[in-house]
Design an enzyme around this catalytic site. Structure first.
Site, PDB file in Angstrom:
ATOM      1  N   GLU A   1     -13.762  15.160  15.693  1.00  0.00           N
ATOM      2  CA  GLU A   1     -13.016  15.920  16.705  1.00  0.00           C
ATOM      3  C   GLU A   1     -11.643  16.387  16.248  1.00  0.00           C
ATOM      4  OE1 GLU A   1     -15.999  13.543  19.177  1.00  0.00           O
ATOM      5  OE2 GLU A   1     -14.871  13.293  17.306  1.00  0.00           O
TER       6      GLU A   1
ATOM      7  N   GLU B   1     -20.802   9.028  20.061  1.00  0.00           N
ATOM      8  CA  GLU B   1     -20.294   8.318  21.234  1.00  0.00           C
ATOM      9  C   GLU B   1     -21.428   7.901  22.168  1.00  0.00           C
ATOM     10  OE1 GLU B   1     -15.890   9.912  22.161  1.00  0.00           O
ATOM     11  OE2 GLU B   1     -17.373  11.512  21.950  1.00  0.00           O
TER      12      GLU B   1
ATOM     13  N   GLY C   1     -19.745  13.659  20.258  1.00  0.00           N
ATOM     14  CA  GLY C   1     -20.349  13.108  21.459  1.00  0.00           C
ATOM     15  C   GLY C   1     -21.680  12.433  21.201  1.00  0.00           C
TER      16      GLY C   1
ATOM     17  N   ALA D   1     -21.009  17.686  20.910  1.00  0.00           N
ATOM     18  CA  ALA D   1     -20.935  18.324  22.215  1.00  0.00           C
ATOM     19  C   ALA D   1     -21.052  19.837  22.046  1.00  0.00           C
ATOM     20  CB  ALA D   1     -19.620  17.975  22.901  1.00  0.00           C
TER      21      ALA D   1
END
Length: 260
Positions: free
Chosen positions: A135, A115, A112, A66
């Site tokens: 993360e 994910e 992300g 991200a």
């Protein structure tokens, strides 16, 4: 539709969506998430599209995470809203699409990015791919479904280790874990996705949609997946695809599914 951060192309009943931020290693920001949602929604509604492939531009990254600069100063309320909105807008949205979504992981798939791949219905990877959920090294946890979907795919213990250590695994290990279905040389990645898509295209799109619902139901708390399977199985008997499929089988010919 014109996009700033993605490319969307259609050919032979396949829509290919490419995250196109190579200078940022295709990192997800809010604008890109919205554009992905828009492109996927269009593909879902487009009767010409039967299979969707998601990949990243360049040879280095699928999505390298991200865009941290967007939320580094968020408070608790803002962080909670960020995860909730992102899950609803993109990650849960992908998982529940009626058309198969294949992730073509062509390099780094971190945070992300992994994910995003996890939300797809299945995954293929190039041999240079690296995957992880780092993360906790930033003082946060995966917020776009990673703590839920990763254990479903590779088991609780392996997911715990991967998340808590913030480690990356290579494509071969990902295949051993069941995280990806196939690993190939990078130049073979999209062609293999297209080859698998072509096999999917031979079958009933209505039945495939029902299969997606039934399989997903097994992973939803409070829902009896067997009951959903029974319901979707029964619904298939009322479709033109079922009539065509069974008739073609009995007549010993190739089915020509109307998709209805």
């Amino acid at each position: 539709m014109t996009y700033k951060n993605i490319l969307s192309t259609h050919q032979n009943s396949i829509t290919t969506i490419t995250i196109n931020r190579p200078k940022k290693l295709n990192a997800l920001n809010r604008e890109t998430i919205q554009e992905l949602h828009n492109a996927l929604e269009i593909a879902e509604l487009d009767k010409r599209t039967k299979v969707i492939i998601i990949t990243g531009s360049g040879e280095k990254a699928f999505v390298a995470g991200a865009d941290i600069s967007e939320f580094a100063d968020f408070d608790v309320t803002e962080g909670t809203k960020l995860a909730a909105k992102g899950q609803a807008l993109l990650f849960d949205f992908i998982e529940n699409l009626s058309k198969p979504v294949i992730a073509a992981i062509n390099g780094f798939a971190l945070g992300g990015g992994l994910e995003l791949a996890l939300a797809c219905h299945f995954r293929l990877a190039s041999d240079n791919a690296k995957m992880g959920l780092p993360e906790v090294s930033l003082g946060v946890i995966p917020g776009y479904g990673g703590t839920q979907r990763l254990p479903q795919l590779i088991g609780k213990g392996r997911a715990m280790e991967l998340i808590m250590s913030a480690s990356m695994i290579d494509a071969t290990t990902a295949e051993e874990y069941g995280l990806v279905n196939h690993v190939v040389y990078q130049e073979e990645l999209i062609p293999l996705c297209q080859k698998i898509a072509a096999k999917i295209l031979r079958n009933s799109s209505v039945a495939i949609s029902s299969a997606i619902k039934a399989i997903n139901a097994n992973f939803n708390d409070g829902i009896n997946g067997f009951e959903i399977e029974i319901k979707e199985f029964g619904n298939c008997f009322g479709t033109a695809d079922f009539e065509e499929g069974t008739t073609a089988f009995l007549e010993k010919r190739k089915a020509n599914f109307p998709g209805e």
